[in-house]
Scaffold this motif. Sequence first.
Motif, PDB file in Angstrom:
ATOM      1  N   THR A  99       0.814  -1.215   0.000  1.00 21.97           N
ATOM      2  CA  THR A  99       0.000   0.000   0.000  1.00 21.97           C
ATOM      3  C   THR A  99       0.849   1.268   0.000  1.00 21.97           C
ATOM      4  OG1 THR A  99      -0.162  -0.155   2.410  1.00 21.97           O
ATOM      5  CG2 THR A  99      -1.940  -1.136   1.128  1.00 21.97           C
ATOM      6  N   GLY A 100       2.046   1.214   0.570  1.00 25.59           N
ATOM      7  CA  GLY A 100       2.922   2.381   0.586  1.00 25.59           C
ATOM      8  C   GLY A 100       3.291   2.821  -0.815  1.00 25.59           C
ATOM      9  N   GLU A 101       3.630   1.865  -1.669  1.00 29.35           N
ATOM     10  CA  GLU A 101       3.956   2.171  -3.073  1.00 29.35           C
ATOM     11  C   GLU A 101       2.761   2.804  -3.774  1.00 29.35           C
ATOM     12  OE1 GLU A 101       5.185  -1.431  -4.971  1.00 29.35           O
ATOM     13  OE2 GLU A 101       7.071  -1.535  -3.881  1.00 29.35           O
ATOM     14  N   TYR A 102       1.582   2.264  -3.513  1.00 27.56           N
ATOM     15  CA  TYR A 102       0.358   2.770  -4.144  1.00 27.56           C
ATOM     16  C   TYR A 102       0.125   4.234  -3.779  1.00 27.56           C
ATOM     17  CZ  TYR A 102      -4.662   3.508  -4.793  1.00 27.56           C
ATOM     18  OH  TYR A 102      -5.884   4.021  -5.141  1.00 27.56           O
ATOM     19  N   PHE A 103       0.162   4.556  -2.487  1.00 27.24           N
ATOM     20  CA  PHE A 103      -0.100   5.925  -2.065  1.00 27.24           C
ATOM     21  C   PHE A 103       1.037   6.869  -2.465  1.00 27.24           C
ATOM     22  CE2 PHE A 103      -3.141   3.899   0.967  1.00 27.24           C
ATOM     23  CZ  PHE A 103      -4.266   4.520   0.461  1.00 27.24           C
ATOM     24  N   ALA A 104       2.291   6.406  -2.419  1.00 29.41           N
ATOM     25  CA  ALA A 104       3.426   7.241  -2.829  1.00 29.41           C
ATOM     26  C   ALA A 104       3.289   7.649  -4.296  1.00 29.41           C
ATOM     27  CB  ALA A 104       4.733   6.506  -2.599  1.00 29.41           C
ATOM     28  N   ALA A 105       2.824   6.738  -5.136  1.00 35.40           N
ATOM     29  CA  ALA A 105       2.640   7.042  -6.555  1.00 35.40           C
ATOM     30  C   ALA A 105       1.592   8.138  -6.769  1.00 35.40           C
ATOM     31  CB  ALA A 105       2.244   5.776  -7.319  1.00 35.40           C
ATOM     32  N   GLN A 106       0.692   8.285  -5.797  1.00 35.99           N
ATOM     33  CA  GLN A 106      -0.346   9.322  -5.873  1.00 35.99           C
ATOM     34  C   GLN A 106       0.070  10.596  -5.137  1.00 35.99           C
ATOM     35  OE1 GLN A 106      -4.269   7.954  -4.770  1.00 35.99           O
ATOM     36  NE2 GLN A 106      -3.695   5.872  -5.285  1.00 35.99           N
ATOM     37  N   VAL A 110       0.449  10.786  -1.884  1.00 35.86           N
ATOM     38  CA  VAL A 110      -0.361  10.806  -0.661  1.00 35.86           C
ATOM     39  C   VAL A 110       0.444  10.195   0.482  1.00 35.86           C
ATOM     40  CG1 VAL A 110      -2.447   9.878   0.433  1.00 35.86           C
ATOM     41  CG2 VAL A 110      -2.526  10.654  -1.945  1.00 35.86           C
ATOM     42  N   GLU A 111       0.526  10.903   1.604  1.00 38.26           N
ATOM     43  CA  GLU A 111       1.166  10.354   2.790  1.00 38.26           C
ATOM     44  C   GLU A 111       0.262   9.278   3.380  1.00 38.26           C
ATOM     45  OE1 GLU A 111       2.474  11.692   7.299  1.00 38.26           O
ATOM     46  OE2 GLU A 111       1.947  13.231   5.834  1.00 38.26           O
ATOM     47  N   ALA A 112       0.867   8.152   3.759  1.00 36.06           N
ATOM     48  CA  ALA A 112       0.084   7.047   4.321  1.00 36.06           C
ATOM     49  C   ALA A 112       0.786   6.485   5.544  1.00 36.06           C
ATOM     50  CB  ALA A 112      -0.118   5.959   3.280  1.00 36.06           C
ATOM     51  N   PHE A 113       0.015   5.948   6.451  1.00 32.81           N
ATOM     52  CA  PHE A 113       0.528   5.410   7.707  1.00 32.81           C
ATOM     53  C   PHE A 113       0.994   3.960   7.583  1.00 32.81           C
ATOM     54  CE2 PHE A 113      -0.203   3.648  12.041  1.00 32.81           C
ATOM     55  CZ  PHE A 113       0.750   4.397  12.704  1.00 32.81           C
ATOM     56  N   TYR A 114       0.320   3.169   6.758  1.00 34.96           N
ATOM     57  CA  TYR A 114       0.628   1.742   6.621  1.00 34.96           C
ATOM     58  C   TYR A 114       1.378   1.496   5.316  1.00 34.96           C
ATOM     59  CZ  TYR A 114      -2.859   1.253  10.279  1.00 34.96           C
ATOM     60  OH  TYR A 114      -3.566   1.371  11.443  1.00 34.96           O
ATOM     61  N   LEU A 146      -9.393   0.281   1.572  1.00 32.10           N
ATOM     62  CA  LEU A 146      -8.158   0.948   1.932  1.00 32.10           C
ATOM     63  C   LEU A 146      -8.301   2.464   1.968  1.00 32.10           C
ATOM     64  CD1 LEU A 146      -5.065   0.499   2.234  1.00 32.10           C
ATOM     65  CD2 LEU A 146      -4.935   0.616  -0.263  1.00 32.10           C
ATOM     66  N   SER A 147      -7.625   3.083   2.928  1.00 27.84           N
ATOM     67  CA  SER A 147      -7.434   4.532   2.950  1.00 27.84           C
ATOM     68  C   SER A 147      -6.020   4.774   3.487  1.00 27.84           C
ATOM     69  CB  SER A 147      -8.492   5.220   3.816  1.00 27.84           C
ATOM     70  OG  SER A 147      -8.201   5.088   5.183  1.00 27.84           O
ATOM     71  N   PRO A 148      -5.495   6.007   3.426  1.00 28.16           N
ATOM     72  CA  PRO A 148      -4.119   6.232   3.881  1.00 28.16           C
ATOM     73  C   PRO A 148      -3.891   5.930   5.362  1.00 28.16           C
ATOM     74  CG  PRO A 148      -4.874   8.068   2.538  1.00 28.16           C
ATOM     75  CD  PRO A 148      -6.065   7.198   2.797  1.00 28.16           C
ATOM     76  N   PHE A 149      -4.943   5.955   6.179  1.00 30.54           N
ATOM     77  CA  PHE A 149      -4.764   5.789   7.619  1.00 30.54           C
ATOM     78  C   PHE A 149      -5.651   4.702   8.223  1.00 30.54           C
ATOM     79  CE2 PHE A 149      -3.542  10.079   6.451  1.00 30.54           C
ATOM     80  CZ  PHE A 149      -2.237  10.080   6.888  1.00 30.54           C
ATOM     81  N   ALA A 150      -6.249   3.858   7.384  1.00 32.15           N
ATOM     82  CA  ALA A 150      -7.106   2.780   7.881  1.00 32.15           C
ATOM     83  C   ALA A 150      -7.299   1.742   6.784  1.00 32.15           C
ATOM     84  CB  ALA A 150      -8.462   3.321   8.317  1.00 32.15           C
ATOM     85  N   PHE A 151      -7.692   0.542   7.203  1.00 38.02           N
ATOM     86  CA  PHE A 151      -8.068  -0.495   6.247  1.00 38.02           C
ATOM     87  C   PHE A 151      -9.005  -1.476   6.935  1.00 38.02           C
ATOM     88  CE2 PHE A 151      -4.175  -2.103   8.234  1.00 38.02           C
ATOM     89  CZ  PHE A 151      -4.492  -3.414   8.527  1.00 38.02           C
TER      90      PHE A 151
END
Length: 106
Positions: A61-68, A70-74, A95-100
């Motif tokens: 999920t980190g790769e996914y959000f980084a590509a957008q 977006v800062e993410a916790f997980y 999924l969201s940046p701070f929950a799943f």
Amino acid sequence: MSTLSTHVLDAVRGAPAAGIRVTLFDTAGTESATGVTDADGRIGALGTELAAGNHRLRFDTGEYFAAQGVEAFYPEVDIVFTVGGERHYHVPLLLSPFAFSTYRGS
């Protein structure tokens, strides 16, 4: 024979999460298959026949959000699930940046 599919939805965007790398680990903890979610956020078949016992899916999920941008916790989400009898197993991820959340799909 037991089979596996997955589906990832981005709850913030309200859309499928395309491009997430997913790794399947077998009952011994060995990597047994990898795939990337398609434009609909799905991997229709991950791996081949699943043996009975505990398996683990790792979603990058980190790769996914980084590509957008977006800062993410997980940075990754691991889901351990148990294969019992022979059937199809579907493991969705919301999924969201701070929950799943996840559940046993059909």
